[in-house]
Write an enzyme that holds these catalytic residues in place. Structure first.
Site, PDB file in Angstrom:
ATOM      1  N   SER B 187       2.515  -4.918 -35.103  1.00  0.00           N
ATOM      2  CA  SER B 187       1.314  -4.584 -35.855  1.00  0.00           C
ATOM      3  C   SER B 187       0.385  -3.598 -35.149  1.00  0.00           C
ATOM      4  O   SER B 187      -0.483  -3.023 -35.780  1.00  0.00           O
ATOM      5  CB  SER B 187       0.537  -5.857 -36.174  1.00  0.00           C
ATOM      6  N   HIS B 215       4.199  -8.682 -41.025  1.00  0.00           N
ATOM      7  CA  HIS B 215       3.863  -7.359 -41.574  1.00  0.00           C
ATOM      8  C   HIS B 215       5.024  -6.722 -42.314  1.00  0.00           C
ATOM      9  O   HIS B 215       5.004  -5.526 -42.585  1.00  0.00           O
ATOM     10  CB  HIS B 215       3.375  -6.437 -40.455  1.00  0.00           C
ATOM     11  N   LYS B 246      -1.502 -11.639 -45.330  1.00  0.00           N
ATOM     12  CA  LYS B 246      -1.296 -10.190 -45.476  1.00  0.00           C
ATOM     13  C   LYS B 246      -0.809  -9.899 -46.898  1.00  0.00           C
ATOM     14  O   LYS B 246      -1.611  -9.965 -47.816  1.00  0.00           O
ATOM     15  CB  LYS B 246      -0.382  -9.709 -44.361  1.00  0.00           C
TER      16      LYS B 246
END
Ligand SMILES: Cc1ncc(COP(=O)(O)O)c(C=O)c1O
Lengths: 83, 405
Positions: B187, B215, B246
């Site tokens: 990330s 992610h 996320k």
């Protein structure tokens, strides 16, 4: 044979380029306190020692290795164990 | 006399005060006064484009997701007041785990209260005394903390370096238990792991493999399962950890697996057991979002399009980026030092653009970043506004841009 003195001398060489504060390096010099090394730098330094002697120094050992002398003892011990 | 336990933070207090004394805004003290959409908020009275939220698929305001949460809030109340293993598992939690099993095509799913706790719990519980955890140097803090909490020996290998991983695995006793922990997308720099090579080396040395797809979930691979799906190693990964904070657009963490003994982890994993479960509204929203993400092909395509536009546009304007090409929906701009980073960040926020400022030790050694994460709902127009503001801010912060070859 790699004795403690040889190990110590080589460790000093490995530390020298990372000794940004240019403090005097002795058996009692501490990584975090005296040299003000951050944890990432210490971990990278440990990796270079592992490769130098083909040994394994687990990260969980690091809290007990505060001074250069303690690291030299640990490395010399691991090298001796390897035979 | 009482020793002030906070005295040890004096250097950090001084550094932070020094930063703010230059007149810039506090990069770690932003308050969103109003959130207008997944891509826009009001910050200090100013209309601001959000480009640092990890809200990749824009699910936070999805009508179905919001409706599911509202319904669960009405039906089940505001919270569970209990652990998952006592009174804290509602129908909503079971349904959420079913959604995860369907999404990943796996037989087991365990929902934690955050992704941080999922890593903390899985890493520390899988590897015990006498076992080894082998982790990438750039691993997320939750993985490092899981290592600290476990009784295993911890071995770290150079970021995304297959040869270095192999060298370190070779030094371990062949008979010992081993867990190799990887991430699909890292990330900080937004770079992707070479999973087929890393996983092959891990398997060759008898290790189990855990991949954190925080992610990558939602837009990598045919079903949006993550980088491990896209790179074709699904059958070799033992555990996948992820988060709802996320792409899913709410909060929570999870681990999915096909391991036949997986369910026992519910009883031995302390960050699962010794904390209250997520509110029903949160897991109901998550379940709805996860099911929608299975088929969100248009959104995925749009996310990549917007990402390419931002990455290409920043490059063309002479910004130094952490990856040559856009590898994920994170575009990180490399900055020279703390002062310039802070000034540039502060200028951007004054101009109405929110990005993340990242610095050591969160970043790999010595790297300062302005990190952008893109949302599928960012319009081309918003991206173009952002590009203009970046150029303007660079000028004001006197950031040297380089000619692009
Ligand atoms: C790679 C990685 N793993 C885990 C987490 C933790 O997720 P959560 O926000 O759900 O605690 C994050 C996000 O902060 C992350 O970036």
């Amino acid at each position: 044979m790699t004795d403690r003195a040889t190990v110590y001398a080589r460790i000093i060489e490995l530390i020298e380029p990372l000794n940004l504060k240019k403090v005097a390096l002795t058996e009692a010099t501490t990584f975090a306190g005296d040299m003000e090394m951050d944890s990432l730098t210490v971990m990278d330094l440990v990796a270079s020692m592992e490769d130098e002697w083909d040994i394994m120094i687990p990260l969980n050992m690091l809290p007990d290795l505060e001074t250069i002398g303690q690291v030299a003892d640990a490395v010399a011990g691991l090298v001796a164990k390897k035979g | 006399m009482t020793v002030d336990l906070l005295a040890k933070y004096d250097p950090l207090i001084a550094e932070h005060a020094g930063l703010l004394s230059t007149g810039i805004r506090d990069p770690f003290g932003i308050v969103m006064e109003k959130v207008l959409s997944p891509t826009e908020a009001i910050i200090k009275g100013k209309h601001t484009i959000l480009l640092g939220t990890y809200n990749y698929m824009g699910m936070t305001f999805d009508a179905d997701v919001v409706a599911a949460g509202r319904q669960a809030l009405t039906d089940y109340g505001a919270g569970t007041t209990g652990s998952r293993v006592l009174n804290g598992t509602y129908q909503t939690h079971a349904a959420c785990e079913d959604a995860l099993k369907d999404f990943y095509g796996m037989s087991h799913a365990m929902v934690f209260s955050t992704g941080y706790q999922a890593n903390l719990g899985m890493v520390s519980t899988l590897a015990g005394k006498g076992d080894f955890i082998i982790l990438d140097a750039d691993s997320h803090a939750s993985i490092y903390d899981g290592c600290k909490m476990s009784n295993a020996d911890i071995v770290r290998f150079r970021h995304n370096d297959v040869a270095d991983l192999e060298k370190r695995l070779k030094r371990l006793p062949p008979e010992a238990g081993k867990l190799v922990v990887l991430e699909g997308v890292y990330s900080m720099l937004g770079d992707v792991a070479p999973l087929p090579e890393l996983v092959a080396v891990a398997k060759a040395h008898g290790a189990m493999v855990l991949v954190d797809e925080a992610h990558g979930m939602g837009f990598f691979g045919e079903h949006g399962r993550g980088v491990y799906e896209e790179q074709g190693v699904a059958d070799q990964v033992d555990f996948v950890v992820g988060t709802f904070s996320k792409s899913v657009g709410t909060v929570g963490g999870f681990c999915v697996s096909n391991h036949p003994k997986f369910e026992i982890l519910r009883l031995v994993c302390r960050p699962y057991t010794f904390t209250a479960s997520l509110p029903p509204a949160v897991v109901a929203s998550a379940a709805t979002s996860i099911r929608k993400l299975m088929t969100a092909h248009d959104k995925r395509a749009r996310l990549w399009e917007a990402t390419r536009r931002l990455h290409g546009g920043l490059r063309a304007r002479g910004f130094k980026l952490a990856t040559e090409t856009p590898e994920s929906a994170i575009v990180s701009v490399l900055m020279p030092d703390q002062e310039t980073t802070a000034l540039m960040w502060s200028t951007l926020i004054e101009l109405g653009v929110y990005v993340n400022m990242s610095r050591p030790p969160a970043t790999p050694a010595g790297v300062f970043l302005l990190r952008c994460s893109i949302c599928a709902l960012h319009s081309d127009e918003q991206i173009d506004i952002v590009l203009g503001k970046f150029e303007q801010a660079a000028q004001m912060a006197q950031l040297a841009l380089h000619e692009h070859a």
